[in-house]
Design an enzyme around this catalytic site. Structure first.
Site, PDB file in Angstrom:
ATOM      1  N   HIS A   1     -13.614  -2.226   6.749  1.00 16.08           N
ATOM      2  CA  HIS A   1     -12.743  -3.399   6.660  1.00 16.08           C
ATOM      3  C   HIS A   1     -11.483  -3.194   7.497  1.00 16.08           C
ATOM      4  CE1 HIS A   1     -15.111  -5.473   3.618  1.00 16.08           C
ATOM      5  NE2 HIS A   1     -15.376  -4.257   3.164  1.00 16.08           N
TER       6      HIS A   1
ATOM      7  N   GLU B   1     -14.661  -6.329  11.830  1.00 13.95           N
ATOM      8  CA  GLU B   1     -15.142  -5.246  10.986  1.00 13.95           C
ATOM      9  C   GLU B   1     -16.531  -4.797  11.430  1.00 13.95           C
ATOM     10  OE1 GLU B   1     -13.542  -6.623   6.742  1.00 13.95           O
ATOM     11  OE2 GLU B   1     -14.616  -8.206   7.819  1.00 13.95           O
TER      12      GLU B   1
END
Length: 193
Positions: free
Chosen positions: A60, A161
């Protein structure tokens, strides 16, 4: 990647994890390597169980940008993606993506380097053994609904991501897999990787 700071972390199963929805024995090794212009993050997954298991994984990565309206993401033209907001599957048509609304896309089997370009800088995102790239920004309405996200923070961030989320990583007993990313900050006018 040069003189910098390296941090290593390890996580193993315990009584709580074995009693959870993930009842497998495992070891995760996470390595962070930071220099003046690069950040490398690598996860090594190890199956120490007697059973095979499968999982998805996503790093992330939130990029702080001066202005989302002036931020471009490149390197995804022609790549198939799943649009989780519109609930459709399409192929990227744009050379440069500029986010102007709530976006949550999973680009699958991304072939090369993805770039985040803002101001006079570019961050090149290089994947290692990850297949996919998620592009995310909640925009105003979703940001206001999130308790851990400021109502106007969407204006200064974008997530690009790396991971494997459209399919799964499968490890047999004793098998390992290493996946990661290299983020490189460069002048926006320099050669693209």
């Amino acid at each position: 990647h040069g003189a910098g700071i390296v941090a290593r972390f390890e996580l193993k199963e315990n009584a709580d994890t074995l009693a959870s929805k993930w009842p497998y024995k495992f070891v995760l090794h996470y390595t962070i390597d930071l220099t003046a212009t690069t950040l490398s993050t690598v996860i090594k997954y190890e199956n120490t169980d007697t059973r095979e298991f499968s999982f998805t994984s996503l790093m992330h990565t939130y990029f702080q940008v001066p202005d989302i309206a002036q931020t471009k993401v490149t390197g995804l033209k022609g790549v198939a993606y799943i649009d989780k907001v519109k609930r459709v599957e399409e192929s990227e048509q744009q050379d440069s993506i500029v986010v102007t609304a709530n976006e949550d896309r999973v680009y699958t089997n991304v072939p090369g380097v993805v770039n985040v370009v803002y101001g006079d800088e570019r961050v090149s995102v290089t994947r290692f053994n990850f297949k996919d790239v998620v592009l995310w920004n909640p925009w105003a309405e979703k940001a206001a609904e999130m308790s851990d996200f400021g109502d106007s923070e969407y204006k200064n961030m974008i997530c690009v991501e790396v991971g494997t989320v459209a399919s799964k990583i499968t490890l047999r007993p004793g098998q390992t897999a290493s996946c990661g990313q290299l983020l490189t900050v460069e002048p926006a006018t320099g050669p693209q990787l």
